[in-house]
Scaffold this active site. Structure first.
Site, short mmCIF file in Angstrom:
data_model
loop_
_atom_site.label_atom_id
_atom_site.label_comp_id
_atom_site.label_asym_id
_atom_site.label_seq_id
_atom_site.Cartn_x
_atom_site.Cartn_y
_atom_site.Cartn_z
N GLY A 45 63.38 -0.10 61.18
CA GLY A 45 62.58 0.38 62.31
C GLY A 45 63.13 1.61 63.03
O GLY A 45 62.38 2.46 63.48
N ASP A 101 64.29 0.58 67.39
CA ASP A 101 62.98 1.14 67.69
C ASP A 101 62.41 0.55 68.98
O ASP A 101 61.92 1.26 69.84
CB ASP A 101 62.00 0.94 66.52
N ASP A 104 61.98 -6.24 72.30
CA ASP A 104 60.92 -7.21 72.55
C ASP A 104 61.55 -8.41 73.26
O ASP A 104 61.68 -8.40 74.48
CB ASP A 104 60.26 -7.58 71.21
N LYS A 132 59.26 -3.43 75.65
CA LYS A 132 58.06 -4.12 76.11
C LYS A 132 58.32 -4.67 77.51
O LYS A 132 59.37 -5.25 77.77
CB LYS A 132 57.69 -5.25 75.15
N PHE A 153 51.44 -5.29 70.40
CA PHE A 153 52.02 -4.92 69.12
C PHE A 153 51.70 -3.46 68.81
O PHE A 153 50.56 -3.05 68.85
CB PHE A 153 51.50 -5.84 68.02
N VAL A 154 52.75 -2.69 68.49
CA VAL A 154 52.55 -1.26 68.21
C VAL A 154 53.17 -0.89 66.85
O VAL A 154 54.03 -1.60 66.34
CB VAL A 154 53.18 -0.37 69.31
N ASP A 160 56.64 -0.92 62.03
CA ASP A 160 55.74 -1.29 60.93
C ASP A 160 54.88 -2.49 61.25
O ASP A 160 55.16 -3.29 62.14
CB ASP A 160 56.55 -1.61 59.68
P1 IMP Z 1 63.46 -8.64 69.51
O1 IMP Z 1 64.65 -9.16 68.79
O2 IMP Z 1 62.50 -9.71 69.85
O3 IMP Z 1 63.82 -7.80 70.72
O4 IMP Z 1 62.64 -7.78 68.50
C1 IMP Z 1 63.02 -6.52 68.15
C2 IMP Z 1 62.60 -6.21 66.73
O5 IMP Z 1 61.30 -6.72 66.44
C3 IMP Z 1 62.53 -4.72 66.57
O6 IMP Z 1 63.70 -4.28 65.91
C4 IMP Z 1 61.30 -4.50 65.72
O7 IMP Z 1 61.70 -4.41 64.37
C5 IMP Z 1 60.48 -5.73 65.87
N1 IMP Z 1 59.31 -5.51 66.77
C6 IMP Z 1 59.18 -5.94 68.04
N2 IMP Z 1 58.01 -5.58 68.57
C7 IMP Z 1 57.37 -4.86 67.62
C8 IMP Z 1 56.09 -4.20 67.58
O8 IMP Z 1 55.31 -4.16 68.53
N3 IMP Z 1 55.79 -3.58 66.40
C9 IMP Z 1 56.62 -3.58 65.33
N4 IMP Z 1 57.82 -4.19 65.33
C10 IMP Z 1 58.20 -4.84 66.47
MG MG Z 2 63.66 -3.96 63.84
#
Ligand code: IMP
Ligand code: MG
Length: 179
Positions: A45, A101, A104, A132, A153-154, A160
């Protein structure tokens, strides 16, 4: 066939991203001084963001990549961070800039930051293009955020859906018919 046709709306245009990266870079450099610097990109990402960001950091630095997975193909975080590499980069005694990237739930940055400190990193700073706007109950926030966005979701600019849309030059929202 044309990938742009699957996008319902452009959220952040490429010019706006470029401008913001130029703004962020000096601040990031200042915070990293004091030890050898290594930029660690979370693949896949952060591929595009890292490529653009680290070319705006005019200091001696190394770059490393770590492969992690947390989404497993869907549009919701699985809640489990998997390290896909056999070996973590050697960051002992170094100041690490961890680049992803998007933030979340925060689990990815949390897990990888802990892993870098476990490898003996002197310091870890975290940087994401997007964060987010949501509660991350106790999970890690990023030190540097390009843009705060709504909790949707983007795709694009490295992000991706099922492996596709990373090559879009902007960040956009997929047309619901695609999901
Ligand atoms: P987290 O561990 O929940 O913070 O998620 C982070 C990872 O989830 C990022 O490295 C992204 O690869 C993926 N991700 C989170 N949100 C999105 C989205 O909206 N689109 C695409 N990938 C996402
Ligand atoms: Mg990722």
């Amino acid at each position: 066939m044309n990938v742009h046709e699957d996008i319902a709306r452009v959220l952040i245009d490429e010019d706006v991203i470029r401008f913001r990266i130029d703004e962020m870079a000096p601040e990031i450099i200042n915070s990293l001084e004091g030890a050898p610097i290594v930029v660690v990109a979370l693949l896949k990402g952060a591929l595009v963001f890292t490529a653009d960001l680290f070319r705006r950091l005019p200091v001696r630095l190394d770059v490393e990549c770590i492969n992690v997975a947390s989404y497993h193909g869907g549009t919701e975080s699985s809640g489990e961070v998997q390290f896909l590499d056999k070996k973590l980069p050697d960051v002992a005694g170094k100041n690490v800039l961890l680049v992803d990237d998007i933030l979340d739930t925060g689990r990815t940055l949390q897990a990888v930051s802990e892993a870098m400190l476990g490898q003996g990193a002197s310091m870890v700073r975290t940087c994401v293009l997007l964060a987010k706007d949501k509660e991350r109950d106790g999970m890690q926030e990023a030190d540097y955020v390009g843009f705060s966005i709504d909790d949707e979701f983007v795709v694009g600019y490295g992000l991706d859906y099922k492996g596709k849309y990373r090559n879009l030059p902007y960040v956009g929202v997929l047309d619901p018919s695609v999901i």
